[in-house]
Design a protein around this motif. Structure first.
Motif, PDB file in Angstrom:
ATOM      1  N   TYR A  65       0.844  -1.191   0.000  1.00 42.41           N
ATOM      2  CA  TYR A  65       0.000   0.000   0.000  1.00 42.41           C
ATOM      3  C   TYR A  65       0.882   1.244   0.000  1.00 42.41           C
ATOM      4  N   LYS A  79      -4.862  11.531   0.063  1.00 43.98           N
ATOM      5  CA  LYS A  79      -6.153  10.916   0.389  1.00 43.98           C
ATOM      6  C   LYS A  79      -6.158   9.511  -0.211  1.00 43.98           C
ATOM      7  N   PRO A  80      -6.572   8.509   0.561  1.00 42.83           N
ATOM      8  CA  PRO A  80      -6.466   7.122   0.075  1.00 42.83           C
ATOM      9  C   PRO A  80      -7.529   6.787  -0.983  1.00 42.83           C
ATOM     10  N   SER A  81      -7.220   5.807  -1.803  1.00 39.87           N
ATOM     11  CA  SER A  81      -8.191   5.268  -2.754  1.00 39.87           C
ATOM     12  C   SER A  81      -9.093   4.275  -2.015  1.00 39.87           C
ATOM     13  N   ASP A  82      -9.982   3.625  -2.742  1.00 33.63           N
ATOM     14  CA  ASP A  82     -10.869   2.635  -2.121  1.00 33.63           C
ATOM     15  C   ASP A  82     -10.135   1.349  -1.761  1.00 33.63           C
ATOM     16  N   ASP A  83      -8.868   1.240  -2.174  1.00 36.57           N
ATOM     17  CA  ASP A  83      -8.123  -0.005  -1.980  1.00 36.57           C
ATOM     18  C   ASP A  83      -7.405  -0.075  -0.624  1.00 36.57           C
ATOM     19  N   TYR A  84      -7.326   1.042   0.082  1.00 35.43           N
ATOM     20  CA  TYR A  84      -6.627   1.005   1.369  1.00 35.43           C
ATOM     21  C   TYR A  84      -7.135   2.130   2.273  1.00 35.43           C
ATOM     22  N   SER A  85      -6.689   2.124   3.515  1.00 31.87           N
ATOM     23  CA  SER A  85      -7.106   3.123   4.506  1.00 31.87           C
ATOM     24  C   SER A  85      -5.916   3.445   5.413  1.00 31.87           C
ATOM     25  N   ASN A 144     -10.577   6.740   6.009  1.00 35.00           N
ATOM     26  CA  ASN A 144     -10.151   7.357   4.747  1.00 35.00           C
ATOM     27  C   ASN A 144      -9.835   8.838   4.920  1.00 35.00           C
ATOM     28  N   THR A 170      -7.488  12.089   6.336  1.00 32.82           N
ATOM     29  CA  THR A 170      -6.048  12.396   6.377  1.00 32.82           C
ATOM     30  C   THR A 170      -5.737  13.347   7.533  1.00 32.82           C
ATOM     31  N   SER A 215      -0.616   2.351   6.568  1.00 32.26           N
ATOM     32  CA  SER A 215      -1.458   2.114   5.390  1.00 32.26           C
ATOM     33  C   SER A 215      -1.955   0.680   5.456  1.00 32.26           C
TER      34      SER A 215
END
Length: 288
Positions: A24, A46-52, A74, A76, A97
């Motif tokens: 990530y 800012k994270p995508s939908d694939d991670y947090s 999600n 920051t 991540s």
């Protein structure tokens, strides 16, 4: 050839079965932002939908802790204001991540970025104070009543201000000048009620105030500067309002007016006297 292909398939299946960690993106620009002990940890991107992101923090040498609102989020930004106790300790935080909330993973370690060290008592910025001013009857003393800035912290259900936290270590720096001047003077006070004495009577003064904490490092001793407030003591004599040149011009003008009035008055008086004499000479004598 068939043997090589079979060997490759075995190696690939073994790698996937081992559950290798997904890479990530790491958090970047991890920064503390703190004013009046309202302390936020911020980072990018800012994270995508694939991670947090998950935030872990600890006092120097202590165990890692978590804020429930900053776990697999999600966002920051993470508000750690009420978690950083004691205030005179120093803290670091890790931004991890991780998979999105609700997603399971066999991995036990995730990419993380560590923050700089943060010490609330020494590092939080102090916001601008507000104050009121009143002019004493003697017109030579002005009293400034400073409102100690409130903080984000509470104790016994009461919001604390910076005086509650810094106590006698809090001072106020006053910058003042005459309203019609640019020359500025400074004054330090340990109290929130500040009496400015020995001012010029009848003069208006302008003031700015900021918190001053001398035990801090030089670059963090001063808080934000207040708005400017001025007194209204414009009881100045005419000699202070107008320059000597104006007075000289006024006196010269009055002399010119007087110089013109005297000859005109004399001429008019002579004409009137002559007219009176002429009227008397042409009148016949009355018989008694």
């Amino acid at each position: 050839m068939k043997m090589q292909t079979s060997l490759l398939m075995v190696l690939l299946s073994t790698q996937f079965a081992s559950g290798s960690a997904v890479s990530y993106p790491r958090a970047q620009n991890v920064t503390w932002i703190s004013t009046n002990f309202k302390t936020l940890l911020t980072w990018e991107p800012k994270p995508s939908d694939d991670y947090s992101y998950t935030v872990e923090f600890s006092v120097a040498g202590g165990d890692q802790q978590r804020n429930f609102n900053c776990i697999r989020s999600n966002a920051t930004v993470c508000d750690l204001s009420v978690y950083l106790y004691p205030l005179d300790s120093c803290y670091t935080a890790d931004v991890l991540s991780e998979p999105p909330l609700g997603t399971t993973s066999d991995d036990t370690e995730f990419p993380h970025t560590t923050s700089p060290r943060f010490c609330p008592y020494q590092d939080t910025e102090i916001g601008r104070p507000d104050f009121n001013l009143s002019v004493n009857e003697d017109k030579k003393t002005i009293t400034l009543s400073v409102t100690d800035p409130p903080t984000a912290l509470f104790k016994d259900d009461r919001q604390q201000n910076i005086r509650d936290i810094f106590s006698d270590e809090l001072q106020y720096k006053v910058m003042y000048r005459k309203k019609k001047s640019t020359g500025t003077k400074t004054y330090l006070s340990k109290s929130s009620v500040i009496e400015m004495t020995d001012l010029d009577k009848g003069e208006s003064y302008c003031f700015n105030v900021q918190a001053y904490i001398p035990i801090r490092s030089a670059d963090k001793q001063l808080g934000e500067l207040s708005a400017t407030k001025c007194s209204n003591n414009d009881e100045q004599s005419i000699f202070k309002v107008y320059s000597p040149a104006v007075f000289a011009g006024g006196i010269l003008f009055m002399l010119l007016v007087i110089g013109l009035l005297i000859p005109v008055t004399v001429i008019l008086w002579k004409k009137k006297r002559k007219a009176l004499k002429s009227g008397t000479a042409g009148r016949p004598l009355r018989v008694v």
